[in-house]
Scaffold this active site. Structure first.
Site, PDB file in Angstrom:
ATOM      1  CD  GLU A   1      -6.149   2.990   6.355  1.00 57.23           C
ATOM      2  OE1 GLU A   1      -7.163   3.180   5.434  1.00 57.23           O
ATOM      3  OE2 GLU A   1      -5.132   2.624   6.027  1.00 57.23           O
ATOM      4  CB  THR A   2     -12.543   2.613   5.787  1.00 59.22           C
ATOM      5  OG1 THR A   2     -12.471   3.613   5.120  1.00 59.22           O
ATOM      6  CG2 THR A   2     -13.326   3.008   7.362  1.00 59.22           C
TER       7      THR A   2
ATOM      8  N   GLY B   1      -5.491  11.552 -11.526  1.00 57.95           N
ATOM      9  CA  GLY B   1      -5.758  10.015 -11.240  1.00 57.95           C
ATOM     10  C   GLY B   1      -7.162   9.884 -10.941  1.00 57.95           C
ATOM     11  CB  ALA B   2      -9.621   7.728 -12.368  1.00 56.44           C
ATOM     12  N   GLY B   3      -8.178   6.475  -9.326  1.00 58.44           N
ATOM     13  CA  GLY B   3      -8.325   5.392  -8.479  1.00 58.44           C
ATOM     14  C   GLY B   3      -8.926   5.464  -7.396  1.00 58.44           C
TER      15      GLY B   3
ATOM     16  CB  THR C   1      -1.035   0.105   1.146  1.00 59.96           C
ATOM     17  OG1 THR C   1      -0.332   0.377   2.384  1.00 59.96           O
ATOM     18  CG2 THR C   1      -1.587  -1.368   1.558  1.00 59.96           C
ATOM     19  CB  CYS C   2       0.120   4.919   0.027  1.00 63.56           C
ATOM     20  SG  CYS C   2      -1.138   5.022   1.038  1.00 63.56           S
ATOM     21  CG  ASN C   3       1.179   5.305   4.663  1.00 63.52           C
ATOM     22  OD1 ASN C   3       2.078   5.896   4.509  1.00 63.52           O
ATOM     23  ND2 ASN C   3      -0.057   5.751   5.049  1.00 63.52           N
TER      24      ASN C   3
END
Length: 381
Positions: free
Chosen positions: A156-157, A231-233, A90-92
């Site tokens: 966060e979900t 972006g469109a994610g 993930t981003c983290n």
């Protein structure tokens, strides 16, 4: 009692010496010394990097796309002592979860060497930025991750969906064994229980919601601001959702796939712009929020310098991508205020304080679910 996968020689050994095959998968790295040979217990091991151990400039080196995840999974699964493997990226965080049939030190060293070669990094980087969990601590860690209390933004979900997706990808290419399947399935159900029984995720708690709050803190009000979403994610979708709820009118969406940009723009009442033309729109923007999956920088310093030449108002740029979309030197340009994921510290700390009591409740649920998992006959403890 659950009968886990065991090779024929190990099964014969257990049968011959009347060892319970389920008991053979207990937590401690015990060795059964039987006559002239030793029976080794299997292990679960996790090696990873996250926001707690490394800054974004280090984390982004280890981000994996779905295709790269599949390739890495298949490469790892070729190893005869890795029975199952899942990668969460993930981003983290980037974490490798493995079920191994060798001693834990051998497994740890092998996976670290794999990371070193796959990502072309140094041993020093791995020792400095990566953590290792083994056996019970792997399961406890994964339960915490799925529950949202190990996230940069507590509660966060998105993370629960990301755990599901990591599990799905690994199952799709048949690299998940029965043990990892049970562990990941239980972590997902625990994540759901936590959100049902506590207020850990109450309200808009996500990277996108934190980004909107950052914009409001900066401008006071964003109702009359022109906002470009690149972006469109999933993050871009949540951004557009929150902006729509706030009745923001000046929204522009750019994406490499124009149809996706149009779908998102239609959803939030914005305007879709083609990716190769969005730099021309930057000069009118008050806020730029970028969250693409591009492996390269898409907003260079010269782009921003060009639009700031004849401009008399500030520009707020939020880079929510990993790897980052915006050249970090952009923040040195006059009247440009640029923030990446690691720049939300004050908002993150404020969010943590609000949820501190809920974290205690979540940890109690995790302990209960962990004990219940053991009680069901999953003797990996």
């Amino acid at each position: 009692m659950l009968n886990f996968q065991i090779c024929k020689s190990q099964k014969l050994l257990c049968d011959t010496h009347k060892i319970d095959t389920d008991f053979a998968f207990c937590y401690n790295p015990i060795k059964y010394k039987l006559k002239s040979f030793t029976y080794l217990i299997m292990h679960i091991i996790t090696i990873g990097i996250n926001h707690k151990k490394a800054e974004i400039n280090e984390r982004e080196k280890f981000y994996l796309t779905k295709e790269k995840i599949k390739y890495a999974l298949l490469e790892l699964h070729k190893t005869n002592f890795i029975k199952g493997v899942v990668i969460l990226s993930t981003c983290n965080r980037m974490e490798i979860y493995s079920h191994i049939t060798c001693d834990s030190e051998t497994g740890e060293n092998f996976i670290k060497e794999f990371i070193k070669n796959f990502f072309i990094c140094s041993t020093n980087e791995i020792e400095k930025y990566f953590y290792v969990f083994k056996d019970t601590f792997v399961i406890k860690h994964l339960f915490e991750v799925a529950s949202g209390i190990n996230s940069q933004i507590v509660g966060e979900t998105e993370i629960l969906g990301q755990v599901k997706e990591a599990f799905r990808i690994a199952k799709e290419i048949n690299v998940v064994d029965k043990l990892l399947e049970k562990i990941f399935s239980k972590s997902i159900s625990t994540g759901k229980i936590v959100r049902d029984k506590t207020k850990i995720s109450t309200g808009h708690i996500s990277i996108a919601s934190i980004a909107i709050k950052k914009c409001e803190n900066f401008f006071g009000s964003i109702k009359d601001k022109k906002i470009i979403i690149i972006g469109a994610g999933n993050i871009a979708f949540l951004l557009s959702k929150y902006l729509k709820e706030k009745n923001i009118q000046g929204i522009f969406v750019a994406n490499r796939t124009f149809d996706k940009a149009k779908t998102l723009a239609d959803f939030c009442g914005g305007v879709a712009i083609r990716f190769n033309t969005f730099p021309k729109k930057l000069k009118d923007a008050d806020i730029i929020i970028s969250s693409t999956s591009s492996p390269h920088i898409i907003l260079k310093k010269e782009h921003i310098e060009d639009i700031m030449k004849n401009r008399k108002k500030p520009l707020l740029i939020l880079d929510l991508a990993v790897p980052r979309d915006v050249d970090s030197s952009v923040k040195n340009i006059t009247d440009v205020h640029m923030y990446d994921l690691d720049s939300f510290k004050s908002i993150v700390e404020e969010n943590y304080k609000k949820r501190k009591n809920e974290i205690k409740k979540v940890k109690k649920i995790i302990t209960t679910e962990l004990n219940y998992f053991k009680y069901q006959g999953n003797h990996i403890f």
